[in-house]
Scaffold this motif. Structure first.
Motif, PDB file in Angstrom:
ATOM      1  N   ASP A 143       6.235  11.084 -11.856  1.00 61.87           N
ATOM      2  CA  ASP A 143       7.098  12.022 -12.576  1.00 61.87           C
ATOM      3  C   ASP A 143       6.215  13.107 -13.180  1.00 61.87           C
ATOM      4  O   ASP A 143       5.281  12.782 -13.912  1.00 61.87           O
ATOM      5  N   PRO A 144       6.448  14.360 -12.834  1.00 62.91           N
ATOM      6  CA  PRO A 144       7.533  14.922 -12.024  1.00 62.91           C
ATOM      7  C   PRO A 144       7.351  14.653 -10.528  1.00 62.91           C
ATOM      8  O   PRO A 144       6.258  14.347 -10.074  1.00 62.91           O
ATOM      9  N   PHE A 145       8.473  14.807  -9.783  1.00 65.60           N
ATOM     10  CA  PHE A 145       8.473  14.516  -8.356  1.00 65.60           C
ATOM     11  C   PHE A 145       9.319  15.558  -7.626  1.00 65.60           C
ATOM     12  O   PHE A 145      10.455  15.829  -8.020  1.00 65.60           O
ATOM     13  N   LEU A 146       8.747  16.158  -6.592  1.00 70.18           N
ATOM     14  CA  LEU A 146       9.448  17.193  -5.824  1.00 70.18           C
ATOM     15  C   LEU A 146       9.101  17.081  -4.348  1.00 70.18           C
ATOM     16  O   LEU A 146       7.933  16.962  -3.983  1.00 70.18           O
ATOM     17  N   ILE A 147      10.138  17.086  -3.522  1.00 73.30           N
ATOM     18  CA  ILE A 147       9.943  17.172  -2.072  1.00 73.30           C
ATOM     19  C   ILE A 147      10.335  18.571  -1.609  1.00 73.30           C
ATOM     20  O   ILE A 147      11.423  19.059  -1.921  1.00 73.30           O
ATOM     21  N   ILE A 148       9.432  19.208  -0.896  1.00 74.45           N
ATOM     22  CA  ILE A 148       9.738  20.479  -0.240  1.00 74.45           C
ATOM     23  C   ILE A 148       9.650  20.232   1.259  1.00 74.45           C
ATOM     24  O   ILE A 148       8.573  19.931   1.785  1.00 74.45           O
ATOM     25  N   ALA A 149      10.775  20.304   1.930  1.00 74.24           N
ATOM     26  CA  ALA A 149      10.816  20.091   3.379  1.00 74.24           C
ATOM     27  C   ALA A 149      10.870  21.443   4.081  1.00 74.24           C
ATOM     28  O   ALA A 149      11.477  22.391   3.577  1.00 74.24           O
ATOM     29  N   THR A 150      10.222  21.536   5.222  1.00 73.65           N
ATOM     30  CA  THR A 150      10.264  22.781   5.995  1.00 73.65           C
ATOM     31  C   THR A 150      10.869  22.506   7.364  1.00 73.65           C
ATOM     32  O   THR A 150      10.818  21.388   7.876  1.00 73.65           O
ATOM     33  N   GLN A 151      11.448  23.553   7.913  1.00 75.76           N
ATOM     34  CA  GLN A 151      11.904  23.474   9.303  1.00 75.76           C
ATOM     35  C   GLN A 151      11.826  24.850   9.943  1.00 75.76           C
ATOM     36  O   GLN A 151      11.925  25.873   9.266  1.00 75.76           O
ATOM     37  N   ASN A 152      11.632  24.845  11.264  1.00 74.08           N
ATOM     38  CA  ASN A 152      11.499  26.066  12.042  1.00 74.08           C
ATOM     39  C   ASN A 152      12.884  26.442  12.572  1.00 74.08           C
ATOM     40  O   ASN A 152      13.513  25.648  13.275  1.00 74.08           O
ATOM     41  N   PRO A 153      13.388  27.652  12.256  1.00 71.54           N
ATOM     42  CA  PRO A 153      14.736  28.019  12.682  1.00 71.54           C
ATOM     43  C   PRO A 153      14.844  28.410  14.151  1.00 71.54           C
ATOM     44  O   PRO A 153      15.947  28.572  14.672  1.00 71.54           O
ATOM     45  N   THR A 212       0.857  -1.193   0.000  1.00 72.15           N
ATOM     46  CA  THR A 212       0.000   0.000   0.000  1.00 72.15           C
ATOM     47  C   THR A 212       0.889   1.237   0.000  1.00 72.15           C
ATOM     48  O   THR A 212       1.705   1.421   0.907  1.00 72.15           O
ATOM     49  N   GLN A 213       0.748   2.035  -1.012  1.00 69.07           N
ATOM     50  CA  GLN A 213       1.617   3.204  -1.174  1.00 69.07           C
ATOM     51  C   GLN A 213       1.372   4.238  -0.079  1.00 69.07           C
ATOM     52  O   GLN A 213       0.232   4.484   0.330  1.00 69.07           O
ATOM     53  N   GLY A 214       2.471   4.837   0.398  1.00 67.30           N
ATOM     54  CA  GLY A 214       2.387   5.891   1.388  1.00 67.30           C
ATOM     55  C   GLY A 214       2.271   7.258   0.732  1.00 67.30           C
ATOM     56  O   GLY A 214       2.239   7.378  -0.496  1.00 67.30           O
ATOM     57  N   PRO A 215       2.250   8.323   1.522  1.00 65.25           N
ATOM     58  CA  PRO A 215       2.065   9.670   0.986  1.00 65.25           C
ATOM     59  C   PRO A 215       3.233  10.174   0.133  1.00 65.25           C
ATOM     60  O   PRO A 215       3.102  11.202  -0.533  1.00 65.25           O
ATOM     61  N   ILE A 216       4.366   9.441   0.135  1.00 64.91           N
ATOM     62  CA  ILE A 216       5.494   9.847  -0.704  1.00 64.91           C
ATOM     63  C   ILE A 216       5.150   9.718  -2.191  1.00 64.91           C
ATOM     64  O   ILE A 216       5.772  10.346  -3.052  1.00 64.91           O
ATOM     65  N   PHE A 217       4.104   8.925  -2.496  1.00 64.91           N
ATOM     66  CA  PHE A 217       3.714   8.704  -3.881  1.00 64.91           C
ATOM     67  C   PHE A 217       2.800   9.831  -4.367  1.00 64.91           C
ATOM     68  O   PHE A 217       1.587   9.659  -4.555  1.00 64.91           O
ATOM     69  N   ALA A 218       3.391  11.004  -4.556  1.00 65.37           N
ATOM     70  CA  ALA A 218       2.686  12.174  -5.078  1.00 65.37           C
ATOM     71  C   ALA A 218       3.693  13.005  -5.866  1.00 65.37           C
ATOM     72  O   ALA A 218       4.906  12.866  -5.677  1.00 65.37           O
ATOM     73  N   ASN A 219       3.196  13.856  -6.758  1.00 66.25           N
ATOM     74  CA  ASN A 219       4.108  14.700  -7.537  1.00 66.25           C
ATOM     75  C   ASN A 219       4.835  15.700  -6.659  1.00 66.25           C
ATOM     76  O   ASN A 219       6.025  15.950  -6.831  1.00 66.25           O
ATOM     77  N   MET A 220       4.103  16.288  -5.714  1.00 69.65           N
ATOM     78  CA  MET A 220       4.708  17.257  -4.802  1.00 69.65           C
ATOM     79  C   MET A 220       4.407  16.839  -3.369  1.00 69.65           C
ATOM     80  O   MET A 220       3.247  16.669  -2.988  1.00 69.65           O
ATOM     81  N   VAL A 221       5.461  16.650  -2.588  1.00 65.76           N
ATOM     82  CA  VAL A 221       5.318  16.199  -1.206  1.00 65.76           C
ATOM     83  C   VAL A 221       5.871  17.276  -0.275  1.00 65.76           C
ATOM     84  O   VAL A 221       7.017  17.706  -0.427  1.00 65.76           O
ATOM     85  N   LEU A 222       5.044  17.707   0.662  1.00 65.92           N
ATOM     86  CA  LEU A 222       5.484  18.654   1.675  1.00 65.92           C
ATOM     87  C   LEU A 222       5.877  17.877   2.925  1.00 65.92           C
ATOM     88  O   LEU A 222       5.039  17.266   3.583  1.00 65.92           O
ATOM     89  N   ALA A 223       7.172  17.863   3.225  1.00 60.17           N
ATOM     90  CA  ALA A 223       7.682  17.218   4.438  1.00 60.17           C
ATOM     91  C   ALA A 223       7.753  18.283   5.522  1.00 60.17           C
ATOM     92  O   ALA A 223       8.760  18.976   5.681  1.00 60.17           O
ATOM     93  N   ASP A 224       6.655  18.441   6.250  1.00 60.63           N
ATOM     94  CA  ASP A 224       6.517  19.546   7.189  1.00 60.63           C
ATOM     95  C   ASP A 224       7.272  19.279   8.490  1.00 60.63           C
ATOM     96  O   ASP A 224       7.078  18.245   9.120  1.00 60.63           O
ATOM     97  N   GLU A 225       8.134  20.242   8.874  1.00 63.90           N
ATOM     98  CA  GLU A 225       8.955  20.143  10.082  1.00 63.90           C
ATOM     99  C   GLU A 225       9.760  18.844  10.085  1.00 63.90           C
ATOM    100  O   GLU A 225       9.680  18.041  11.020  1.00 63.90           O
TER     101      GLU A 225
END
Length: 330
Positions: A150-160, A105-118
């Motif tokens: 495809d296309p595939f992009l991960i945008i990760a965020t972090q709090n400074p 069962t595919q996880g949420p990584i299987f998307a064109n754009m994935v937001l890896a929050d914090e």
């Protein structure tokens, strides 16, 4: 090889329209938006750092909407497991035969754009689950390979600011991010407009501008953008100037523990080409390199404790490298 300009002209002209549609929802942050679009055109991933309340999630979701891409958000927490990201096997039963089998069962990584929050709020074991996906654009589970969209992009965020209970990203993970983008506070006028929009009846609805196939074509065009051999040599000198054994920059010798690897040079080349496309050009100019060297290098240089004691950051070191490295070799 020069790109077929007529073939791509209509696609390139859609990029300003892309930004116009995003502006229906996101106020200001033009430089940040440019850098996220550059990341995507270059086929990489980015790390977005900013304090809470600056609409990072909304920005990423809006970009996915105007680019006709599937979007998933993963909230990273201390108890998040790798299977929560990549997916897991579930025991199923074939009702016609009664036989049982495992189904992936595919996880949420299987998307064109994935937001890896914090992303820095989860332990290294879970952070590492992203490594293969970011580099190989596939997931391996139970000995089988599953290709990511495809296309595939991960945008990760972090709090400074809030660093208690966090797990700093290891160098190998940081190096997988093409750009390290810093999101600042809006201007007074921008903040006023945000307050007016979000507390009234305004409901901006962005339109889709680019299809998945058009995005892939733009990514192909990015690699065809012309880069003069003198500018390629300039990029090489800039990267090598971050290393203690090669540099002539005093600030590097005094404050840097280790410099950037070859992947940094590859990132700077691709991002400079992508910025040329965003600006409507088919050739890289020095401004592209000098503008992008900061988000390309700020997470690829490790500073000595002396720099921390003097409250110096990597942007300071990069500015000194830029100032002391001429575009054309003497």
């Amino acid at each position: 090889m020069e790109p077929d300009l007529k073939k791509y002209q209509q696609l390139v002209e859609k990029i300003p329209l892309l930004k116009k549609e995003i502006a229906k929802v996101i106020v200001g942050q033009e430089e940040v938006l440019d850098e996220v679009i550059i990341t995507f055109l270059a086929g990489g991933h980015c790390l977005l750092e900013g304090v809470p309340g600056l609409a990072k999630t909304l920005m990423v979701k809006t970009i996915s909407e105007v680019m006709e891409m599937s979007f998933k958000r993963i909230q990273f927490t201390p108890d998040l497991m790798p299977g929560d990201i990549v997916g897991t096997e579930v025991l199923e039963e074939d009702h016609s035969t009664g036989k049982k089998f495992f189904q992936f069962t595919q996880g949420p990584i299987f998307a064109n754009m994935v937001l890896a929050d914090e992303i820095n709020r989860t332990p290294p074991k879970t952070q590492a689950a992203l490594l293969e996906a970011m580099q190989e654009k596939m997931v391996t589970y139970g000995g089988k390979n599953y290709a990511l969209p495809d296309p595939f992009l991960i945008i990760a965020t972090q709090n400074p600011i809030e660093q208690s209970g966090t797990y700093p990203l290891p160098e190998a993970q940081l190096d997988r991010f093409l750009l390290y983008i810093k999101l600042g506070y809006p201007s007074e006028q921008e903040e006023l407009e945000v307050l007016q929009r979000t507390t009234g009846t305004y409901r901006g609805k962005p339109e889709t501008v680019l299809s998945g196939e058009e995005i892939r074509q733009l990514q192909a065009l990015t690699r065809e953008v012309h880069l003069d051999s003198a500018l390629l040599a300039y990029i090489t000198r800039l990267i090598r100037a971050t290393r203690l054994e090669n540099t002539t920059v005093p600030e590097v010798k005094n404050y840097v523990e280790w410099g950037a690897g070859t992947r940094a040079g590859q990132a700077l080349v691709l991002c400079a080409k992508a910025r040329a496309i965003v600006k409507g050009r088919y050739s890289v100019i020095p401004e592209d390199i000098e503008h992008l060297i900061f988000p390309v290098l700020r997470h690829r240089i490790s500073l000595h404790f002396r720099a921390e004691a003097e409250q110096l950051d990597t942007d300071f070191i990069i500015s000194k490298i830029l100032a002391q490295t001429p575009v054309h070799a003497k």
